[in-house]
Design a protein around this motif. Structure first.
Motif, PDB file in Angstrom:
ATOM      1  N   HIS A 231      90.816  18.880  53.181  1.00  0.00           N
ATOM      2  CA  HIS A 231      91.914  17.917  53.409  1.00  0.00           C
ATOM      3  C   HIS A 231      91.532  16.934  54.527  1.00  0.00           C
ATOM      4  O   HIS A 231      91.010  17.352  55.571  1.00  0.00           O
ATOM      5  CB  HIS A 231      93.198  18.664  53.795  1.00  0.00           C
ATOM      6  CG  HIS A 231      93.741  19.509  52.680  1.00  0.00           C
ATOM      7  ND1 HIS A 231      94.513  19.016  51.665  1.00  0.00           N
ATOM      8  CD2 HIS A 231      93.620  20.837  52.428  1.00  0.00           C
ATOM      9  CE1 HIS A 231      94.846  19.954  50.849  1.00  0.00           C
ATOM     10  NE2 HIS A 231      94.299  21.106  51.294  1.00  0.00           N
ATOM     11  N   LYS A 232      91.814  15.636  54.311  1.00  0.00           N
ATOM     12  CA  LYS A 232      91.531  14.617  55.352  1.00  0.00           C
ATOM     13  C   LYS A 232      92.501  14.781  56.518  1.00  0.00           C
ATOM     14  O   LYS A 232      93.577  15.327  56.370  1.00  0.00           O
ATOM     15  CB  LYS A 232      91.670  13.228  54.749  1.00  0.00           C
ATOM     16  CG  LYS A 232      90.603  12.928  53.697  1.00  0.00           C
ATOM     17  CD  LYS A 232      90.774  11.507  53.196  1.00  0.00           C
ATOM     18  CE  LYS A 232      89.677  11.183  52.176  1.00  0.00           C
ATOM     19  NZ  LYS A 232      89.788   9.799  51.662  1.00  0.00           N
ATOM     20  N   ALA A 233      92.121  14.164  57.640  1.00  0.00           N
ATOM     21  CA  ALA A 233      92.975  14.221  58.845  1.00  0.00           C
ATOM     22  C   ALA A 233      94.251  13.440  58.622  1.00  0.00           C
ATOM     23  O   ALA A 233      94.270  12.390  57.974  1.00  0.00           O
ATOM     24  CB  ALA A 233      92.233  13.668  60.061  1.00  0.00           C
ATOM     25  N   THR A 234      95.320  13.946  59.147  1.00  0.00           N
ATOM     26  CA  THR A 234      96.624  13.280  58.978  1.00  0.00           C
ATOM     27  C   THR A 234      96.875  12.215  60.078  1.00  0.00           C
ATOM     28  O   THR A 234      97.756  11.355  59.925  1.00  0.00           O
ATOM     29  CB  THR A 234      97.739  14.332  58.995  1.00  0.00           C
ATOM     30  OG1 THR A 234      97.655  15.088  60.217  1.00  0.00           O
ATOM     31  CG2 THR A 234      97.583  15.294  57.824  1.00  0.00           C
ATOM     32  N   THR A 235      96.158  12.251  61.223  1.00  0.00           N
ATOM     33  CA  THR A 235      96.311  11.240  62.318  1.00  0.00           C
ATOM     34  C   THR A 235      94.966  10.644  62.645  1.00  0.00           C
ATOM     35  O   THR A 235      93.924  11.301  62.487  1.00  0.00           O
ATOM     36  CB  THR A 235      96.912  11.875  63.582  1.00  0.00           C
ATOM     37  OG1 THR A 235      96.066  12.951  64.003  1.00  0.00           O
ATOM     38  CG2 THR A 235      98.299  12.436  63.318  1.00  0.00           C
ATOM     39  N   THR A 236      95.023   9.401  63.118  1.00  0.00           N
ATOM     40  CA  THR A 236      93.784   8.720  63.509  1.00  0.00           C
ATOM     41  C   THR A 236      93.949   8.167  64.950  1.00  0.00           C
ATOM     42  O   THR A 236      94.925   7.498  65.255  1.00  0.00           O
ATOM     43  CB  THR A 236      93.480   7.539  62.567  1.00  0.00           C
ATOM     44  OG1 THR A 236      93.395   8.074  61.238  1.00  0.00           O
ATOM     45  CG2 THR A 236      92.187   6.848  62.935  1.00  0.00           C
TER      46      THR A 236
END
Length: 778
Positions: free
Chosen positions: A764-769
């Motif tokens: 799963h990709k990160a939810t925050t950048t």
């Protein structure tokens, strides 16, 4: 034809109805007059007092009449029983039929009293009546293939009655029909097919049925024609029909069919097919056997679908019992089948129908004439120990048989006869049996009794002087009072009973005094032989007349007979003293007798077991002497082996070691391995006598070298090591092969795999950048 049969046919008989033959009395154990009468047909008893001599057995009173008279018995003292016959009922034969009870067989009742084994002959007469009533039952197959035949039969009423009137003015006709059991696989059980089993284009077709009685016996032609015209064809599936079912019911349901008591009864069966018989019912699951009983309700056979077909034997028995004669009117293709059936049913005929049954009237006439002109006399309920022989006396007699007598081509009004010879084979209780012509109701009842007892008519005297006043007379011999025994009641038995006294006269529980003497007070008094000499011995077991003969001379004339054995005179020998004492032919080359292995009898060697004639030189079947004498050779020559401790006792009498001055019969060289594994070579000389040998050892024993212990141990260790290395290599090879197999399997699976370039569903990709504001990207 032998002379005895010619005598019978020419009626040249003696008063017993038998050809004269030699009278012989074969006596067995005779203790009384009754025993004598039972022992043979020609045995008679002499009741004359003092007929027997002192000590003579009472059995001599029993013999043929001629022998007893020759021995001195008065004719009036001879007790004999002869055959007797008494005719109880003998109504005369009827000349022509009238309304009264006609008689065709005479006599009607006879009593016989017979001696067992003595035949008795009497005459039986038969007369064929003019105009005797005839009952004809027309039994027709109404399966579809008989359609044309039924149409013709409907118009034959006038011809049938006309043909019947040619035979008798007292004729009647009945009618019945049959098809088959109304169950599968015989009939189509579909409701529509049961109601109308014929083809669709057939308008007049009646429902399927087994057997139907249509018309009872009637002399009315119009009634017959009307009932037959009401009949229509029916049908079924298989080709054999229920013929035997229908015939059985027609035979046993006499009151419904209308059979008259005094009539010739005929069943005319018309069919174009074969017949089912006992056992065929299993095809439809019908297992209950036919019980030969009547099951008719509303003129239909009600047990058709519940009870098996009858057997041919059952049907034949009922037809004979009810005096019914069948006529099989069948098509040509069925002629062979029904001729075979006719052979098993007495008094039956077979005729061939034309394709449309137009010749049925002529066929019935011809068959009736053949049946009525044959007269067969036979019997019923004959006891096992009675024999009956029939001898026909007529122009066209059949062969003489012990079960029936036969006359052919007997004309109306002709009287014929049969000589009937009856023999009772043993004593029996009063009994009776019936003699009758097949197909005719007339019978002769024979009541039979046997004569097995004596009626001596002795005077009533309880203390007769002939019996020392200690008994009475019974047929010439003494019947002693209690406490006395003996031929003349001369022995008082005291405390002993008669049975124990008589037992002391029996050898090994056998016959008293061997049947050659009388037991008097517990001791045998022996009789004399026919030549005047006496039997002797404690049980009279010896005589001097039954020794072996040689050249028709007792004991060859060279000895005397003593208790069945020859005692030879000096200079003779043999079982019949037939040889002179000599051993010339038994002498051998060394002048011994039979080489010491047998005895010389009648100038011939009788060898001991195994040794062969002529002089007992060779032994057939004896064991190998090299093997049997090995242990003795080992102990005598080398002091070893199983006989080492008792060598002289075990071998000293049968084998000599070294040189002995005796004649050698045969020599043999042997080579055997002894108990220590050494080879011994020796020579055996067979000497005169049984089991007598001389041994000579030809050389020292040849013993093998002992084995090397070091070599054995070393070889053993090396063998064990080698086996261990081989086992390890095998294990290693198996492991390597298993690993190789798994590796190749892995390689194959690897080649089959395909790698997909999609995203990993687990990632799963990160939810925050988060961005660094000071980062310029440089």
């Amino acid at each position: 034809m032998d002379s005895c049969l010619l005598f019978l046919l020419l009626l040249l008989m003696d008063n017993n109805g038998l050809c004269q033959q030699e009278e012989v009395c074969s006596k067995s154990v005779i203790n009384s007059c009754d025993d004598c009468i039972r022992s043979g047909p020609y045995c008679v008893w002499c009741k004359q007092l003092n007929f027997t001599k002192a000590g003579e057995q009472e059995a001599v009173r029993c013999d043929t009449k001629a022998q007893l008279i020759e021995r001195g018995c008065m004719a009036e003292a001879i007790i004999s029983s002869n055959n007797e016959q008494v005719i109880k009922k003998n109504n005369p034969l009827t000349t022509s039929f009238n309304r009264e009870e006609p008689v065709q067989l005479a006599p009607q009742e006879i009593d016989l009293r017979l001696r067992p084994g003595l035949p008795m002959t009497f005459r039986v007469s038969f007369k064929r009546l003019q105009g005797y009533p005839v009952d004809l039952y027309y039994l027709m197959d109404l399966s579809f293939s008989m359609k044309d035949d039924l149409e013709n039969v409907k118009g034959l009423g006038q011809e049938l009655f006309a043909a019947l009137k040619k035979i008798t003015q007292h004729g009647q006709i009945g009618f019945g029909a049959f098809v088959d059991k109304t169950v599968l696989p015989y009939t189509n059980t579909n409701k529509e097919k049961l109601d109308k089993p014929c083809d669709e284009d057939s308008q007049q077709c009646q429902a399927a049925f087994g057997y139907r009685h249509v018309l009872s016996m009637t002399p009315n032609q119009i009634e017959f024609e009307a009932k037959v015209k009401e009949q229509f064809i029916s049908g079924n599936l298989d080709s054999p029909e229920g013929s035997l079912d229908a015939m059985m019911q027609a035979a046993v349901c006499g009151d419904k069919i209308g059979w008259r008591k005094s009539s010739t009864r005929l069943i005319v069966l018309t069919t174009d097919d074969g017949f089912h018989m006992a056992g065929d019912g299993k095809l439809a699951g019908i297992l209950e056997p036919n019980d030969e009983q009547c099951y008719m309700e509303n003129n239909l056979y009600t047990k058709s679908s519940e009870m098996d077909y009858p057997s041919v034997g059952q049907l034949a028995k009922q037809l004979e019992k009810n005096n019914i004669q069948p006529i099989f009117a069948v098509t040509e293709n069925m002629q062979t089948v029904y001729k075979q059936l006719s052979k098993m049913i007495p008094k039956s005929e077979v005729g061939v129908l034309s394709p449309d049954s137009k010749n049925i009237v002529q066929l019935i006439e011809a068959a009736y004439n053949r049946l009525s002109s044959k007269v067969t006399l036979t019997h019923d309920n004959l006891p096992d120990n009675v024999r009956v022989l029939y001898t026909p006396i007529c122009s066209h007699a059949g062969p003489t048989r012990d079960t029936e007598g036969f006359c052919d081509r007997v004309h109306v009004g002709e009287e014929i006869s049969f000589n009937v010879t009856v023999t009772a084979l043993s004593c029996m209780k009063d009994t009776s049996f019936t003699i009758r012509p097949l197909g005719i109701k007339d019978t002769l009842t024979v009541t039979l009794s046997t004569v097995c007892e004596c009626h001596c008519q002795d005077p009533i005297t309880t203390n007769h002087t002939h019996c020392k006043e200690k008994g009475s007379i019974s047929c010439g011999i003494c019947s002693c009072h209690e406490g006395y025994v003996g031929q003349f009641c001369e022995c008082a038995i005291g405390d002993k009973d008669e049975r124990s006294l008589r037992a002391s006269c029996q050898r090994q529980n056998g016959t008293e005094c061997e049947g050659r003497g009388d037991c008097v007070c517990g001791r045998c008094q022996c009789h004399t032989t026919e030549n005047g000499k006496s039997y002797h011995g404690d049980f009279c077991e010896c005589d001097d007349e039954h020794c072996e003969n040689f050249q028709n001379k007792l004991c060859g004339g060279n000895g005397k007979c003593n208790c069945g054995q020859c005692e030879c005179y000096p200079g003779f020998e043999g079982t019949a003293c037939q040889c002179k004492v000599s051993d010339e032919s038994c002498r051998t080359v060394n002048n011994t007798v039979c080489y010491g292995r047998g005895t010389c009898k009648c100038n011939r060697c009788e060898c001991k077991e195994g040794y062969q004639r002529p002089r007992c030189q060779q032994c057939l079947g004896c064991p190998d002497t090299c093997q049997t004498k090995l242990n003795c050779i080992e102990c005598l020559g080398f002091e070893s082996g199983p006989f080492k401790k008792n060598c002289s006792a075990a071998c000293g009498k049968s084998i000599f070691h070294g040189m002995v001055d005796q004649f050698t019969i045969v020599s043999k060289q042997c080579q055997q391995k002894d108990s220590e594994g050494c080879w011994i070579k020796f020579k055996l000389d067979q000497l005169v006598g049984e089991d007598n040998y001389r041994a000579e050892i030809l050389r020292e024993r040849d013993c093998p070298e002992p084995p090397s212990i070091v070599a054995i141990i070393g070889g053993s260790i090396a063998s064990v090591a080698l086996i261990g290395i081989i086992v390890l290599l095998l294990i290693k090879l198996l492991i390597y092969m298993k690993d190789l197999k798994e590796f190749r399997k892995f390689e194959n699976e690897k080649k089959k795999s395909q790698w997909a370039k999609a995203d990993n569903p687990l990632f799963h990709k990160a939810t925050t950048t988060v961005a660094n504001p000071t980062f310029t990207g440089e």
